[in-house]
Enzyme design. Structure first.
Site, PDB file in Angstrom:
ATOM      1  N   ASP A   1       0.853  -1.171   0.000  1.00 53.22           N
ATOM      2  CA  ASP A   1       0.000   0.000   0.000  1.00 53.22           C
ATOM      3  C   ASP A   1       0.897   1.232   0.000  1.00 53.22           C
ATOM      4  O   ASP A   1       2.087   1.148   0.308  1.00 53.22           O
ATOM      5  CB  ASP A   1      -0.907  -0.036   1.237  1.00 53.22           C
ATOM      6  CG  ASP A   1      -1.966   1.050   1.226  1.00 53.22           C
ATOM      7  OD1 ASP A   1      -2.188   1.671   0.163  1.00 53.22           O
ATOM      8  OD2 ASP A   1      -2.579   1.277   2.283  1.00 53.22           O
ATOM      9  N   PHE A   2       0.334   2.388  -0.327  1.00 54.27           N
ATOM     10  CA  PHE A   2       1.145   3.603  -0.408  1.00 54.27           C
ATOM     11  C   PHE A   2       1.003   4.471   0.848  1.00 54.27           C
ATOM     12  O   PHE A   2       1.934   4.607   1.629  1.00 54.27           O
ATOM     13  CB  PHE A   2       0.763   4.404  -1.657  1.00 54.27           C
ATOM     14  CG  PHE A   2       1.533   5.684  -1.802  1.00 54.27           C
ATOM     15  CD1 PHE A   2       2.887   5.671  -2.073  1.00 54.27           C
ATOM     16  CD2 PHE A   2       0.898   6.911  -1.652  1.00 54.27           C
ATOM     17  CE1 PHE A   2       3.611   6.853  -2.192  1.00 54.27           C
ATOM     18  CE2 PHE A   2       1.609   8.099  -1.772  1.00 54.27           C
ATOM     19  CZ  PHE A   2       2.964   8.075  -2.041  1.00 54.27           C
ATOM     20  N   ASP A   3      -0.192   5.024   1.067  1.00 54.98           N
ATOM     21  CA  ASP A   3      -0.406   5.924   2.196  1.00 54.98           C
ATOM     22  C   ASP A   3      -0.315   5.166   3.520  1.00 54.98           C
ATOM     23  O   ASP A   3      -0.939   4.125   3.699  1.00 54.98           O
ATOM     24  CB  ASP A   3      -1.785   6.583   2.087  1.00 54.98           C
ATOM     25  CG  ASP A   3      -1.884   7.486   0.869  1.00 54.98           C
ATOM     26  OD1 ASP A   3      -1.324   8.588   0.904  1.00 54.98           O
ATOM     27  OD2 ASP A   3      -2.520   7.070  -0.123  1.00 54.98           O
TER      28      ASP A   3
ATOM     29  N   ASP B   1      -1.459  -0.818   5.896  1.00 59.65           N
ATOM     30  CA  ASP B   1      -1.778  -0.245   7.205  1.00 59.65           C
ATOM     31  C   ASP B   1      -3.265  -0.141   7.481  1.00 59.65           C
ATOM     32  O   ASP B   1      -3.674   0.106   8.612  1.00 59.65           O
ATOM     33  CB  ASP B   1      -1.175   1.162   7.317  1.00 59.65           C
ATOM     34  CG  ASP B   1      -1.958   2.188   6.494  1.00 59.65           C
ATOM     35  OD1 ASP B   1      -2.203   1.914   5.290  1.00 59.65           O
ATOM     36  OD2 ASP B   1      -2.343   3.229   7.044  1.00 59.65           O
TER      37      ASP B   1
END
Length: 262
Positions: A35-37, A211
């Site tokens: 995931d990025f954020d 997250d």
């Protein structure tokens, strides 16, 4: 690597992450999906200002050049937004909209889905009009309502109104996340996206880090020989946990160092 967070109720978290990283580094074909954020980039109030930590960006870029190693970002962001904020491109693969968009082909909607998307977008836009700080993210197969930074008097009320209104439309798939509600006219999730990537690249093992609650579908698809890393607090089915994006950077650096020597 920084200390792992305590185990939460309902979570199946073990602590031998270093050993797991060293073991997966020897896979013949390895898929590194993240995931990025909140994983590569710290969470910020303005989504367009999100950027990956330099250490993570450097490690990912190097990993993507190694033989038999495929790196992919799997995000809830729309594909174009993910590319712009992350700064990544080929050879790093990008998957947006929770698996609704792959960088080798966008979301494909039939006529009924397009009509539903138009109606959904109009309804959501009217519903949040004038709400301070609320941001809409338009995607090829849906729309996301972001309330991060709006304050406790606005965010919960807006998300509840969207959840009980537009999100309840037949044919709309609602995916809640951290201060966001993602609405799509296609049923997609990150678990399906990881499955597609694994099949397309012929991966023998997968490392996935996330997250948010939306990442749990991906953790649930991992099997023996794979590694799942939950970033931050909250219940999870992932096998490992780290505290935040700086720890993810150290995980990626360890993986890079180990796999470079394999």
């Amino acid at each position: 690597m920084g200390p792992l967070l305590p185990r939460r109720a309902g979570a199946a978290v073990v602590t031998d992450l270093d050993a797991a990283i060293r073991e997966i580094a020897s896979a013949r074909t390895l898929l590194v999906a993240l995931d990025f954020d909140g994983v590569l980039a710290p969470l910020v109030d303005v989504p367009s200002e999100s950027r990956p930590l330099p250490e993570s960006a450097a490690a990912l870029g190097s990993l993507a050049t190694l033989p038999g190693t495929v790196v992919a970002l799997v995000s809830g962001r729309g594909l174009a937004d993910l590319a712009a904020t992350s700064g990544f491109g080929t050879p790093i693969r990008l998957v947006g909209s929770h698996g609704g968009e792959f960088d080798d082909g966008g979301a494909v909607l039939d006529d009924d889905q397009r009509a539903l998307l138009d109606a959904l977008t109009a309804e959501v836009t009217a519903l949040v009009d004038g709400e301070p700080g609320v941001k809409l993210e338009h995607k090829p197969a849906g729309i996301a309502v972001h309330v991060r930074g709006t304050g406790p008097e606005v965010g919960p009320r807006v998300l509840d109104a969207v959840r009980t209104g537009p999100a309840a439309r037949p044919g709309v798939d609602a995916t809640p996340g951290k201060d966001v509600l993602d609405l799509a006219v296609l049923q997609v999730n990150k678990g399906m996206a990881v499955d597609v990537l694994r099949e397309r690249v012929g991966a023998d093992a997968v490392l996935f880090a996330g997250d948010d609650v939306t990442d749990e579908t991906a953790f649930a698809r991992l099997g023996p020989g794979d590694v799942g890393v939950k970033v931050g607090d909250g219940d999870t089915v992932a096998g490992h946990r780290v505290a935040g994006p700086p720890d993810v950077a150290r995980v990626l650096e360890l993986l890079l160092a180990t796999r470079s020597q394999a």
